[in-house]
Design a protein around this motif. Sequence first.
Motif, mmCIF file in Angstrom:
data_model
loop_
_atom_site.group_PDB
_atom_site.id
_atom_site.type_symbol
_atom_site.label_atom_id
_atom_site.label_comp_id
_atom_site.label_asym_id
_atom_site.label_seq_id
_atom_site.Cartn_x
_atom_site.Cartn_y
_atom_site.Cartn_z
ATOM 1 N N ASN A 151 -81.260 -2.914 -55.249
ATOM 2 C CA ASN A 151 -80.794 -2.541 -56.599
ATOM 3 C C ASN A 151 -79.964 -1.261 -56.580
ATOM 4 N N ASP A 152 -79.412 -0.895 -55.411
ATOM 5 C CA ASP A 152 -78.756 0.406 -55.263
ATOM 6 C C ASP A 152 -77.251 0.323 -55.080
ATOM 7 N N SER A 153 -76.638 -0.824 -55.399
ATOM 8 C CA SER A 153 -75.186 -0.913 -55.247
ATOM 9 C C SER A 153 -74.483 -0.084 -56.318
ATOM 10 N N ASP A 154 -73.312 0.427 -55.977
ATOM 11 C CA ASP A 154 -72.543 1.218 -56.934
ATOM 12 C C ASP A 154 -72.260 0.420 -58.203
ATOM 13 N N ALA A 155 -71.935 -0.861 -58.039
ATOM 14 C CA ALA A 155 -71.570 -1.690 -59.192
ATOM 15 C C ALA A 155 -72.749 -1.863 -60.145
ATOM 16 N N PRO A 193 -81.689 10.348 -49.401
ATOM 17 C CA PRO A 193 -81.374 11.264 -50.497
ATOM 18 C C PRO A 193 -79.930 11.138 -50.978
ATOM 19 N N ALA A 194 -79.018 10.834 -50.054
ATOM 20 C CA ALA A 194 -77.603 10.697 -50.445
ATOM 21 C C ALA A 194 -77.399 9.562 -51.437
ATOM 22 N N THR A 195 -78.216 8.509 -51.341
ATOM 23 C CA THR A 195 -78.119 7.393 -52.291
ATOM 24 C C THR A 195 -78.472 7.854 -53.698
ATOM 25 N N LEU A 196 -79.505 8.677 -53.816
ATOM 26 C CA LEU A 196 -79.904 9.196 -55.124
ATOM 27 C C LEU A 196 -78.811 10.087 -55.705
ATOM 28 N N SER A 197 -78.254 10.954 -54.870
ATOM 29 C CA SER A 197 -77.204 11.859 -55.348
ATOM 30 C C SER A 197 -75.975 11.082 -55.808
ATOM 31 N N LYS A 198 -75.635 10.021 -55.064
ATOM 32 C CA LYS A 198 -74.479 9.210 -55.449
ATOM 33 C C LYS A 198 -74.740 8.481 -56.756
ATOM 34 N N ALA A 199 -75.939 7.930 -56.908
ATOM 35 C CA ALA A 199 -76.287 7.249 -58.157
ATOM 36 C C ALA A 199 -76.234 8.215 -59.336
ATOM 37 N N ARG A 200 -76.734 9.403 -59.123
ATOM 38 C CA ARG A 200 -76.693 10.421 -60.177
ATOM 39 C C ARG A 200 -75.260 10.706 -60.592
ATOM 40 N N GLN A 201 -74.367 10.821 -59.631
ATOM 41 C CA GLN A 201 -72.977 11.117 -59.954
ATOM 42 C C GLN A 201 -72.316 9.954 -60.687
ATOM 43 N N ILE A 202 -72.624 8.722 -60.280
ATOM 44 C CA ILE A 202 -72.077 7.559 -60.978
ATOM 45 C C ILE A 202 -72.509 7.565 -62.441
ATOM 46 N N ALA A 203 -73.789 7.865 -62.679
ATOM 47 C CA ALA A 203 -74.303 7.887 -64.053
ATOM 48 C C ALA A 203 -73.662 9.018 -64.865
ATOM 49 N N LEU A 204 -73.492 10.180 -64.243
ATOM 50 C CA LEU A 204 -72.831 11.286 -64.928
ATOM 51 C C LEU A 204 -71.381 10.926 -65.271
ATOM 52 N N ASP A 205 -70.692 10.298 -64.335
ATOM 53 C CA ASP A 205 -69.300 9.899 -64.571
ATOM 54 C C ASP A 205 -69.199 8.861 -65.684
#
Length: 293
Positions: A151-155, A193-205
């Motif tokens: 459930n961790d894909s960018d899309a 941890p990088a996956t969490l940080s990337k998900a956070r940034q996607i949500a912020l964007d």
Amino acid sequence: MLSFGTAGCNLGCKFCQNWDISTSREIDHLADRATPDAIAQAALRTGCDSVAFTYNDPTIFAEYAIDIAAACRERGVKSVAVSAGYISPQPRAELYGAVDAANIDLKGFSDDFYRRITGARLQTVLDTLSFIRHETDCWLEITTLLIPGHNDSDAEIKRMANWIVTELGPDVPHHFTAFHPDHRMQDVPPTPPATLSKARQIALDAGERFVYTGNVHDARGGTTWCPGCGAGLIVRDWHRVREYRLTADGCCPDCGRAVPGRFAERLGTFDGHRIPVRIASRRGSHPVGRRQP
């Protein structure tokens, strides 16, 4: 916060990290028998401002949870439901009309994931989120456990974030937390941890304003930042609160911007320890509740 649970669950998540509780069918696994009043009194006795229904889903003991919430409210203690949000409309209205806050697990953003991995359906959870946000005074937060390859894909994260902003608004806090191998998914690696940080940034964007990382050491991802001036207001690292700068009315001390949320009038003492709490006597010696920061 005084946290407690019972046994059993209405979902069958293959990754359940409380599986020994959620899959239990033996009532003897319960340590205490406690009335709603006893739980409210235990919260007061241990200096807790709130009681959380957690460890397993309060949906399966909704009537009990509602009675506890009423007993707590009579004594000025708040109640919090930690739930997967998989519940029918009538009990949904009764449960979330009774509690003060809810943290709902949005476990993924595809019905295929929900059917295969949890045995539930996505739309019911989305209906619960919309109901709490628009039909109650209950404070709402969301947690998504990111499982590598599932459930961790960018899309998928982008679709989820867009739905949250459009349907719930940008101010609902969203927590992305790290998976660790457990229960029936021990062949899946831990979440980087990088996956969490990337998900956070996607949500912020996508427009979410309060997005957090969890179950990892990440002070930046765990901090509440002022939506006005960008100052750090509640600095967290793992389960510890390192700094708390909000004013008594929940505003930034630097620019005066109000932060959405429910904040205590006093600060309290924060640490990362969980303390076993006895509530009532019964066979066995294990606690039913824990006092958390």
